[in-house]
Design an enzyme around this catalytic site. Structure first.
Site, PDB file in Angstrom:
ATOM      1  N   LYS A 139      -0.851 -41.378 -30.328  1.00 30.40           N
ATOM      2  CA  LYS A 139      -0.420 -41.399 -28.924  1.00 30.40           C
ATOM      3  C   LYS A 139      -0.844 -40.156 -28.141  1.00 30.40           C
ATOM      4  O   LYS A 139      -1.077 -40.233 -26.940  1.00 30.40           O
ATOM      5  CB  LYS A 139       1.103 -41.570 -28.844  1.00 30.40           C
ATOM      6  N   ASP A 178       6.592 -46.572 -22.537  1.00 27.32           N
ATOM      7  CA  ASP A 178       7.838 -46.440 -23.311  1.00 27.32           C
ATOM      8  C   ASP A 178       9.032 -46.087 -22.424  1.00 27.32           C
ATOM      9  O   ASP A 178      10.100 -46.699 -22.530  1.00 27.32           O
ATOM     10  CB  ASP A 178       7.680 -45.368 -24.396  1.00 27.32           C
TER      11      ASP A 178
END
Ligand code: ATR
Length: 289
Positions: A71, A107
């Site tokens: 990420k 997210d």
């Protein structure tokens, strides 16, 4: 769906990815809307990330989800990074627009939409966020836009302090930090409205654990866990027992996926279809629903 010569590919890259729920959620959604897209999972190690990103471009992949351990590192291979993902320093969704890759982080917005869709308004509220890892950071950046007060508590206190300091330089809301202990929880929970667990405490197989002693929970709280295995963690069970609102980590998973789906397709995500597909797989795996 019939795969043809014009079918476009979306994928998740990470290591491991075998148990990801994203392929079933997105394929169900593509089918539901009759989109000429298919979603697969690619195991990509850290050493292979650069080649994988070049491959994504040359193969014309429409979109990617990015999971552990890439990420942060994936940012080096993108053409553009959206401002939220840039601040968080992590990307979980990539759009390939005619060979130009743009990174997003869905997210945090997934978590905020999960709260909203479950009837929780965080505006001008006090939120307690447990954890200071990658997931907590993504949630904190979105939450800090709306809450009145954000308290970040973490086992390793200095990480919470660092995150709070970073956020304070960007947002006007009151942002403080502390250690994740019973005494701090007791003091902070008393007048809190929302509690989010972004630690791994309570995750399978550690299902008898909770980051919060049950007697500190109260009925005015809304509690969300980011863990979805089990679907109802001990924390959420304890929350329900005192009459608090309890929201499962599956909700955040679904809505971060829904936001990614909309980035790739420009179509509203069929959220119920995605939820059913995910629950179906979890049930087959024996996850307690
Ligand atoms: P993620 O990407 O899911 O956020 P992470 O970055 O590894 O994963 O973060 C895990 C979080 O869970 C951290 O806040 C971690 O606390 P530390 O910073 O002290 O390690 C927290 N965590 C993990 N195990 C824990 C435990 N047994 N008790 C309390 N917190 C725990």
């Amino acid at each position: 769906m019939a795969i043809s010569g014009t079918t476009k590919v979306c994928a998740i890259i990470g290591d491991p990815v075998d148990h990801s729920l994203s392929p079933v959620m997105h394929n169900a959604a593509f089918n539901e809307l009759g989109l000429n897209l298919v979603y697969v999972a690619f195991t990509v190690t850290a050493n292979e990330l650069k080649d994988a990103m070049l491959g994504a471009k040359s193969l014309g992949l429409r979109g990617l989800n990015v999971t552990m351990p890439h990420k942060n590192a994936v940012i080096d291979y993108l053409d553009f990074v959206d401002s939220t993902a840039e601040k968080i320093g992590a990307v979980n969704t990539i759009l390939n627009n005619r060979g130009k890759l743009t990174g997003y982080n869905t997210d945090g917005s997934g978590a905020m939409i999960a709260l909203q869709e479950n009837g929780v308004d965080i505006e001008e509220k006090k939120m307690l966020l447990l954890g200071a890892g990658g997931a907590a950071k993504a949630i904190a950046y979105k939450a800090a836009e709306d809450v009145d007060e954000l308290v970040i508590l973490n086992r390793t206190e200095y990480k919470a302090k660092q995150l709070a300091k970073l956020l304070s330089s960007t947002f006007d809301s009151k942002i403080t930090s502390g250690t994740l202990s019973s005494s701090v929880l007791k003091a902070e929970l008393e007048n809190a409205d929302v509690l989010i667990n972004a630690t791994s405490v309570g995750m399978h197989p550690d299902i008898e654990s909770s980051p919060v002693p049950s007697d500190l929970l109260h009925s005015n709280l809304c509690v969300m866990d980011i863990i979805y295995n089990p679907l109802t963690t001990k924390l959420l069970n304890d929350a329900k027992s005192v009459g608090a609102t309890a929201i499962s980590g599956l909700e955040m998973l679904i809505y971060q996926g829904a936001v990614a789906f909309e980035i790739w397709t420009n179509c509203p995500a069929p959220v119920e279809v995605m939820r059913d597909a995910a629950i179906n797989v979890l049930e087959k795996r024996g996850v307690h629903c």
